[in-house]
Design an enzyme around this catalytic site. Structure first.
Site, PDB file in Angstrom:
ATOM      1  N   HIS A   7       0.807  -1.226   0.000  1.00 37.13           N
ATOM      2  CA  HIS A   7       0.000   0.000   0.000  1.00 37.13           C
ATOM      3  C   HIS A   7       0.837   1.272   0.000  1.00 37.13           C
ATOM      4  O   HIS A   7       0.309   2.364   0.094  1.00 37.13           O
ATOM      5  CB  HIS A   7      -0.936   0.022   1.210  1.00 37.13           C
ATOM      6  CG  HIS A   7      -1.825  -1.180   1.304  1.00 37.13           C
ATOM      7  ND1 HIS A   7      -1.474  -2.297   2.031  1.00 37.13           N
ATOM      8  CD2 HIS A   7      -3.024  -1.470   0.727  1.00 37.13           C
ATOM      9  CE1 HIS A   7      -2.436  -3.213   1.925  1.00 37.13           C
ATOM     10  NE2 HIS A   7      -3.380  -2.741   1.133  1.00 37.13           N
ATOM     11  N   ASP A  28      34.941 -30.244  15.191  1.00 35.42           N
ATOM     12  CA  ASP A  28      35.229 -31.524  14.559  1.00 35.42           C
ATOM     13  C   ASP A  28      36.573 -31.542  13.847  1.00 35.42           C
ATOM     14  O   ASP A  28      36.664 -31.359  12.635  1.00 35.42           O
ATOM     15  CB  ASP A  28      34.098 -31.925  13.598  1.00 35.42           C
ATOM     16  CG  ASP A  28      34.051 -33.439  13.423  1.00 35.42           C
ATOM     17  OD1 ASP A  28      35.137 -34.030  13.242  1.00 35.42           O
ATOM     18  OD2 ASP A  28      32.960 -34.030  13.480  1.00 35.42           O
ATOM     19  N   HIS A  52      37.012 -35.213  11.564  1.00 35.77           N
ATOM     20  CA  HIS A  52      36.579 -35.505  10.194  1.00 35.77           C
ATOM     21  C   HIS A  52      37.557 -34.995   9.142  1.00 35.77           C
ATOM     22  O   HIS A  52      37.485 -35.388   7.986  1.00 35.77           O
ATOM     23  CB  HIS A  52      35.189 -34.900   9.938  1.00 35.77           C
ATOM     24  CG  HIS A  52      35.217 -33.457   9.513  1.00 35.77           C
ATOM     25  ND1 HIS A  52      35.658 -32.444  10.327  1.00 35.77           N
ATOM     26  CD2 HIS A  52      34.875 -32.844   8.346  1.00 35.77           C
ATOM     27  CE1 HIS A  52      35.571 -31.293   9.695  1.00 35.77           C
ATOM     28  NE2 HIS A  52      35.108 -31.495   8.486  1.00 35.77           N
ATOM     29  N   HIS A 109      37.748 -34.872   4.126  1.00 39.33           N
ATOM     30  CA  HIS A 109      38.432 -34.008   3.154  1.00 39.33           C
ATOM     31  C   HIS A 109      39.695 -34.650   2.586  1.00 39.33           C
ATOM     32  O   HIS A 109      40.594 -33.957   2.097  1.00 39.33           O
ATOM     33  CB  HIS A 109      38.775 -32.668   3.804  1.00 39.33           C
ATOM     34  CG  HIS A 109      37.579 -31.940   4.344  1.00 39.33           C
ATOM     35  ND1 HIS A 109      36.509 -31.593   3.554  1.00 39.33           N
ATOM     36  CD2 HIS A 109      37.271 -31.513   5.592  1.00 39.33           C
ATOM     37  CE1 HIS A 109      35.595 -30.969   4.299  1.00 39.33           C
ATOM     38  NE2 HIS A 109      36.037 -30.921   5.539  1.00 39.33           N
ATOM     39  N   ASP A 147      31.528 -31.704   2.754  1.00 42.86           N
ATOM     40  CA  ASP A 147      30.766 -31.654   4.007  1.00 42.86           C
ATOM     41  C   ASP A 147      29.259 -31.736   3.795  1.00 42.86           C
ATOM     42  O   ASP A 147      28.551 -32.338   4.603  1.00 42.86           O
ATOM     43  CB  ASP A 147      31.073 -30.347   4.749  1.00 42.86           C
ATOM     44  CG  ASP A 147      32.449 -30.349   5.389  1.00 42.86           C
ATOM     45  OD1 ASP A 147      32.836 -31.381   5.973  1.00 42.86           O
ATOM     46  OD2 ASP A 147      33.138 -29.321   5.314  1.00 42.86           O
TER      47      ASP A 147
END
Lengths: 455, 175
Positions: free
Chosen positions: A103, A204, A207, A212, A360
């Site tokens: 509006h 982490d 991992h 990786h 990931d």
């Protein structure tokens, strides 16, 4: 109300898989975590001039962050006070007003309702415009250029919220001219719960060598030995894991700040040039942190990799989806050429097409999706790695673990998650301010890292 | 710009289209190294800028290669990405995902340099992974091709992905 004690077993480092799936857990998180925590909004370098704005989210609420005419920064809800339409659809820009497309109500850069079409003719000048400003985010504050907002007036000041984490971050956020985020953020989606990447970034180290593996092998350099967990460095000397009062934490690998960059020469040179300043201003310990690589998380949903120059926020979109926003994190005193080079390398590893990022995403999605199964969801997840090594360190604040590869900061993240999910108010949380380590680990818990006296 | 450029003749345009079809087949069959070695120029700039939603009246300059991008790759960067895929340790590609490139709207123009062609094309990349994970990505490309004998090499490629929020978990594939 969710029974949090059925979801989190602090003593054994166990979480129910329901925390990644259940709608009622998510709803309580939105109210009790996103409604009461300081949330990252933007960096002041993204809105340098009066009238500059940046649009984001706090939880699922759309937010406008705007630089005011006096240079201060305000944030308000991006939803018209008339019928709720979103008033700003641009990611960023510079403007004098936000004009609703429904509006035509027009709000100033300060969020005040400035103009209502046909105000005299249809409202007969009886509309209370002051009462219809865009609702302001209750608290907005700045930690070394990083702008945060909080919807709870009772929440502690930002500096106290960041607490010991800021002591560590000062090693690079208060040296080298300070830190900044450059460029417009990349945005992508992941069909995962927001806590999966949050916990991964916060703690982490485990991992890295496996998830990786391919990228590390190709990057070469000091981290390539980790590829496939082939050749592990001495675990008691590789780095540290740290968690703090409000769940913020990180893992650090000493001396390898640059190690994920393929061509880190100029970055190493910058660090070596600025290291004496860091040691002089912040002391030997923070000099050691300054040249390390950090995988880090600010509770609840902001993560960064200091060293790999990547800064992320995971915006929740229901329990099973997030929007990932990624910036490049640099230090202001770096030359424009170095910033450009670092930006390229940071995006190449943890951008939308990143050589590590793409490893990931798949894990994060299926860590969430498997919980669709009823039996799966009745199960639990384990983050007990290195539990016996959590405790105090004589010279470093917070709780430290035994080694870089451990799950201390996971446990610290869920410790505070559990606390804020259960608490009726910030007053309840404050009752544990002095005793949180004692209550969690006992009065005599000494970090395994300190016990081995590797400092 | 393109309006003032001289459109390539039928045979040359056909050769370029076949070049793109072969490129798509290499991608779809995971012959990335073959693509790199036979179709990509040593001096390539392979660029996918980050889109931003701005107001129409926004006066900031358009994005340039200096701003970097999701891809901001030279030949060595592309080679690095391909080598990573060849390690056999990219777990998300085991079992392998499926990918299909549809290329259309190819427009080939001469430039002032006899050896260089300006080419516009559109792509639709379909990805299908695991059991039922699928994404569709649509965009356009602006290429500068170098003529080499009967074939070409890509010297510059600007990819425009037609979305702000990338509605996929990553863009680790070539467009």
């Amino acid at each position: 109300m969710v029974n949090v004690d059925n979801l989190i077993d602090l003593e054994n480092g166990i979480q129910s898989k329901k925390v990644f799936w259940d709608q009622e857990v998510y709803d309580q998180e939105i109210e009790r975590i996103f409604g009461r925590s300081w949330l990252f909004l933007t960096h002041e370098s993204q809105i340098p001039e009066p009238g500059d704005f940046f649009t984001t989210y706090m939880g699922e609420d759309p937010i406008i962050v705007a630089r005011q005419m006096d240079g201060s920064i305000k944030a308000f809800i991006n939803s018209c006070t008339h019928r709720g339409n979103q008033v700003c659809h641009a990611d960023s820009g510079n403007t004098r007003s936000f004009n609703c497309s429904y509006h035509g109500w027009s709000f100033g850069i300060d969020g005040e309702l400035a103009m209502v079409p046909l105000e005299a003719e249809v409202y007969f000048n009886k509309l209370d415009k002051a009462a219809h400003r865009l609702p302001e985010v209750t608290q907005v504050d700045n930690y070394r250029g990083f702008i945060f907002g909080c919807f709870d007036a009772e929440a502690p000041p930002l500096q106290e919220w960041l607490g010991d984490m800021a002591w560590y971050m000062d090693s690079w956020a208060d040296t080298g001219g300070g830190a900044e985020l450059i460029g417009t953020p990349m945005k992508t989606i992941l069909k995962c719960n927001w806590k999966v990447p949050s916990e991964n970034f916060i703690g982490d180290g485990y991992h890295v060598g496996w998830t990786h593996s391919a990228a590390l092998q190709m990057i070469g350099g000091p981290l390539s030995a980790l590829s496939g967990n082939g050749e592990l460095p001495p675990m008691d000397d590789v780095g540290a894991q740290i968690t703090t009062r409000h769940g913020h934490g990180f893992g650090v690998i000493w001396e390898l700040g640059h190690a994920i960059h393929r061509d880190p020469g100029d970055y190493i040179q910058f660090q070596q040039q600025t290291l004496p300043e860091v040691i002089e201003k912040k002391g030997e310990w923070r000099g050691k942190f300054y040249t390390g690589h950090w995988n880090s998380g600010l509770f609840p949903n902001c993560s960064f990799l200091y060293g790999t120059n990547t800064f992320k926020i995971w915006h929740p979109k229901g329990p099973h989806e997030i929007e990932v926003w990624t910036w490049t994190l640099v230090q202001k005193n770096m030359s424009p050429e170095l910033k450009r080079e670092i930006k390229k390398q940071a995006i190449q590893t943890f951008g939308t097409a990143g050589t590590l990022e793409s490893d990931d995403g798949e894990n994060m999605e299926t860590c969430t999706r498997t919980n669709r199964g009823f039996q799966t969801r009745r199960g639990t997840m384990n983050s007990s790695m290195g539990m016996d090594g959590d405790g105090r360190h004589p010279e470093l604040p917070g709780v430290l673990g035994a080694s870089f590869i451990g799950e201390t900061s996971y446990r610290g993240f869920y410790r505070f998650w559990s606390e804020i999910m259960k608490a009726d108010s910030w007053a309840d949380i404050h009752k544990n301010d002095e005793t949180w380590i004692d209550n969690w680990l006992g009065k005599d818990a000494v970090s395994g890292m300190a016990a081995r006296n590797i400092a | 710009m393109a309006d003032q450029e001289e459109l390539a003749g039928l045979e040359l345009a056909y050769q370029v289209e076949q070049f793109y079809n072969r490129e798509a087949r290499f991608m779809n069959q995971r012959q990335h190294r073959q693509w790199l070695e036979t179709m990509v120029h040593q001096d390539i700039h392979y660029w996918l800028p980050i889109n931003e939603n701005r107001f129409a009246k926004d006066r900031r300059p358009e994005v340039t290669p200096e701003d970097g991008g999701i891809y901001d790759d030279n030949y060595g960067d592309l080679e690095f990405r391909i080598s990573r895929l060849e390690t056999g340790q990219v777990w998300m590609e085991d079992p392998p995902s499926r990918i299909r490139h549809l290329i259309s709207n190819v427009e080939v123009y001469h430039t002032d340099d006899d050896k260089l062609l300006n080419v516009y094309s559109n792509f639709h990349v379909y990805r299908n992974r695991r059991q039922r994970d699928e994404t569709n990505l649509i965009g356009g490309r602006v290429d500068l091709l170098v003529r080499e004998g009967d074939s070409f090499k890509i010297l510059k490629r600007r990819i425009n992905l037609d979305m702000r929020v990338v509605l996929d978990k990553n863009l680790y594939f070539f467009m």
